[in-house]
Design a protein around this motif. Structure first.
Motif, PDB file in Angstrom:
ATOM      1  N   ARG A 193       0.811  -1.210   0.000  1.00 16.95           N
ATOM      2  CA  ARG A 193       0.000   0.000   0.000  1.00 16.95           C
ATOM      3  C   ARG A 193       0.852   1.270   0.000  1.00 16.95           C
ATOM      4  NH1 ARG A 193      -5.081   1.455   3.832  1.00 16.95           N
ATOM      5  NH2 ARG A 193      -5.695   3.289   2.674  1.00 16.95           N
ATOM      6  N   PHE A 194       2.044   1.204   0.564  1.00 18.16           N
ATOM      7  CA  PHE A 194       2.945   2.351   0.648  1.00 18.16           C
ATOM      8  C   PHE A 194       4.327   1.968   0.116  1.00 18.16           C
ATOM      9  CE2 PHE A 194      -0.281   2.973   3.877  1.00 18.16           C
ATOM     10  CZ  PHE A 194      -0.601   4.314   3.758  1.00 18.16           C
ATOM     11  N   PRO A 195       4.436   1.547  -1.139  1.00 12.35           N
ATOM     12  CA  PRO A 195       5.729   1.052  -1.630  1.00 12.35           C
ATOM     13  C   PRO A 195       6.837   2.105  -1.627  1.00 12.35           C
ATOM     14  CG  PRO A 195       4.192   1.317  -3.446  1.00 12.35           C
ATOM     15  CD  PRO A 195       3.412   1.522  -2.181  1.00 12.35           C
ATOM     16  N   TYR A 196       6.513   3.341  -1.930  1.00 12.05           N
ATOM     17  CA  TYR A 196       7.548   4.381  -1.994  1.00 12.05           C
ATOM     18  C   TYR A 196       8.044   4.747  -0.599  1.00 12.05           C
ATOM     19  CZ  TYR A 196       5.968   4.745  -6.801  1.00 12.05           C
ATOM     20  OH  TYR A 196       5.636   4.457  -8.103  1.00 12.05           O
ATOM     21  N   SER A 197       7.143   4.938   0.328  1.00 15.49           N
ATOM     22  CA  SER A 197       7.527   5.312   1.688  1.00 15.49           C
ATOM     23  C   SER A 197       8.268   4.186   2.391  1.00 15.49           C
ATOM     24  CB  SER A 197       6.289   5.709   2.499  1.00 15.49           C
ATOM     25  OG  SER A 197       5.659   6.820   1.901  1.00 15.49           O
ATOM     26  N   VAL A 198       7.773   2.965   2.274  1.00 16.00           N
ATOM     27  CA  VAL A 198       8.422   1.823   2.919  1.00 16.00           C
ATOM     28  C   VAL A 198       9.826   1.615   2.346  1.00 16.00           C
ATOM     29  CG1 VAL A 198       8.330  -0.689   3.221  1.00 16.00           C
ATOM     30  CG2 VAL A 198       6.291   0.693   3.634  1.00 16.00           C
ATOM     31  N   ALA A 199       9.968   1.739   1.036  1.00 14.76           N
ATOM     32  CA  ALA A 199      11.290   1.561   0.416  1.00 14.76           C
ATOM     33  C   ALA A 199      12.269   2.625   0.904  1.00 14.76           C
ATOM     34  CB  ALA A 199      11.172   1.604  -1.106  1.00 14.76           C
TER      35      ALA A 199
ATOM     36  N   ASP B  68      -0.176   9.908  -3.620  1.00 12.81           N
ATOM     37  CA  ASP B  68      -1.280   9.182  -2.976  1.00 12.81           C
ATOM     38  C   ASP B  68      -0.905   8.818  -1.545  1.00 12.81           C
ATOM     39  OD1 ASP B  68      -2.725   9.217  -5.384  1.00 12.81           O
ATOM     40  OD2 ASP B  68      -1.980   7.243  -5.984  1.00 12.81           O
ATOM     41  N   GLU B  69       0.327   8.383  -1.353  1.00 16.10           N
ATOM     42  CA  GLU B  69       0.778   7.984  -0.024  1.00 16.10           C
ATOM     43  C   GLU B  69       0.769   9.173   0.934  1.00 16.10           C
ATOM     44  OE1 GLU B  69       4.490   5.856  -0.226  1.00 16.10           O
ATOM     45  OE2 GLU B  69       3.715   4.515  -1.788  1.00 16.10           O
ATOM     46  N   PHE B  70       1.250  10.317   0.479  1.00 16.47           N
ATOM     47  CA  PHE B  70       1.275  11.496   1.336  1.00 16.47           C
ATOM     48  C   PHE B  70      -0.145  11.993   1.605  1.00 16.47           C
ATOM     49  CE2 PHE B  70       5.627  11.072   0.926  1.00 16.47           C
ATOM     50  CZ  PHE B  70       6.325  12.048   1.617  1.00 16.47           C
ATOM     51  N   GLY B  71      -1.042  11.809   0.658  1.00 13.32           N
ATOM     52  CA  GLY B  71      -2.448  12.125   0.889  1.00 13.32           C
ATOM     53  C   GLY B  71      -3.036  11.253   1.995  1.00 13.32           C
ATOM     54  N   GLU B  72      -2.652   9.988   2.003  1.00 12.85           N
ATOM     55  CA  GLU B  72      -3.102   9.083   3.063  1.00 12.85           C
ATOM     56  C   GLU B  72      -2.494   9.486   4.401  1.00 12.85           C
ATOM     57  OE1 GLU B  72      -4.971   6.002   5.082  1.00 12.85           O
ATOM     58  OE2 GLU B  72      -5.363   6.764   3.072  1.00 12.85           O
ATOM     59  N   PHE B  73      -1.235   9.888   4.418  1.00  9.63           N
ATOM     60  CA  PHE B  73      -0.624  10.373   5.661  1.00  9.63           C
ATOM     61  C   PHE B  73      -1.396  11.590   6.179  1.00  9.63           C
ATOM     62  CE2 PHE B  73       3.747   8.733   4.126  1.00  9.63           C
ATOM     63  CZ  PHE B  73       3.493   7.473   4.641  1.00  9.63           C
ATOM     64  N   ARG B  74      -1.767  12.491   5.249  1.00 10.65           N
ATOM     65  CA  ARG B  74      -2.508  13.698   5.616  1.00 10.65           C
ATOM     66  C   ARG B  74      -3.861  13.329   6.226  1.00 10.65           C
ATOM     67  NH1 ARG B  74      -1.665  15.774   1.091  1.00 10.65           N
ATOM     68  NH2 ARG B  74       0.289  16.766   1.569  1.00 10.65           N
ATOM     69  N   THR B  75      -4.484  12.272   5.677  1.00  7.97           N
ATOM     70  CA  THR B  75      -5.766  11.812   6.207  1.00  7.97           C
ATOM     71  C   THR B  75      -5.604  11.234   7.608  1.00  7.97           C
ATOM     72  OG1 THR B  75      -6.572  11.319   3.983  1.00  7.97           O
ATOM     73  CG2 THR B  75      -7.690  10.222   5.799  1.00  7.97           C
ATOM     74  N   ARG B  76      -4.528  10.504   7.826  1.00  7.14           N
ATOM     75  CA  ARG B  76      -4.303   9.870   9.132  1.00  7.14           C
ATOM     76  C   ARG B  76      -3.925  10.876  10.213  1.00  7.14           C
ATOM     77  NH1 ARG B  76      -1.404   4.039   8.197  1.00  7.14           N
ATOM     78  NH2 ARG B  76      -2.848   3.274   6.625  1.00  7.14           N
TER      79      ARG B  76
END
Length: 142
Positions: A58-64, A98-106
């Motif tokens: 779900r977060f391939p860029y951040s996890v990598a 998309d990942e940073f958008g999800e971080f913003r939501t959390r």
């Protein structure tokens, strides 16, 4: 009647092939400058997103990027993401944005907007007691 049925089946098969191509092919488009997520371990306190439950699916860029930082790589970057032409690719593929958008939501307080939005967006995540600064960076064509 058979001719109409055959034409309908051919049309439906062609439609399925086109839809599959639209879903798969955009990920192979590599035009423009690449975007990366860079991770840096930081000591200062502040709001964070809990990264203990982030998955590489779900977060391939951040996890990598976090894994690269843990391994001591410099710079600790994810794989490159290329935007593709006229925003077509973003509609069909997963992006670091998309990942940073999800971080913003959390946790909106753990994400800062960059001056060159969305390039320069910064998110703070915590994994195993370590706080990381994640940033979307754009690197000139390599």
């Amino acid at each position: 009647m058979r001719r109409i049925t055959r034409n309908l089946v051919v049309f439906l098969l062609a439609l399925v092939v086109v839809l599959l191509a639209l879903g798969a092919l955009p990920s192979y488009i590599q035009t423009g400058d690449p975007y990366y997520v860079e991770a840096t371990a930081v000591e200062e306190p502040g709001p964070t997103v809990d990264a203990n439950n982030l998955t590489d699916r779900r977060f391939p860029y951040s996890v990598a990027a976090i894994e690269a930082a843990e391994a001591g790589e410099t710079p600790a970057r994810s794989e490159a993401y290329y935007t593709g032409p006229v925003g077509f690719k973003e509609a069909f593929t997963h992006t670091p944005f998309d990942e940073f958008g999800e971080f913003r939501t959390r946790n909106a307080t753990a994400v800062e907007r960059g001056a060159e939005s969305p390039v320069g967006d910064t998110a703070y995540v915590e994994l195993g007691g370590q706080r990381y600064r994640l940033e979307i960076v754009r690197v000139g064509a390599e």
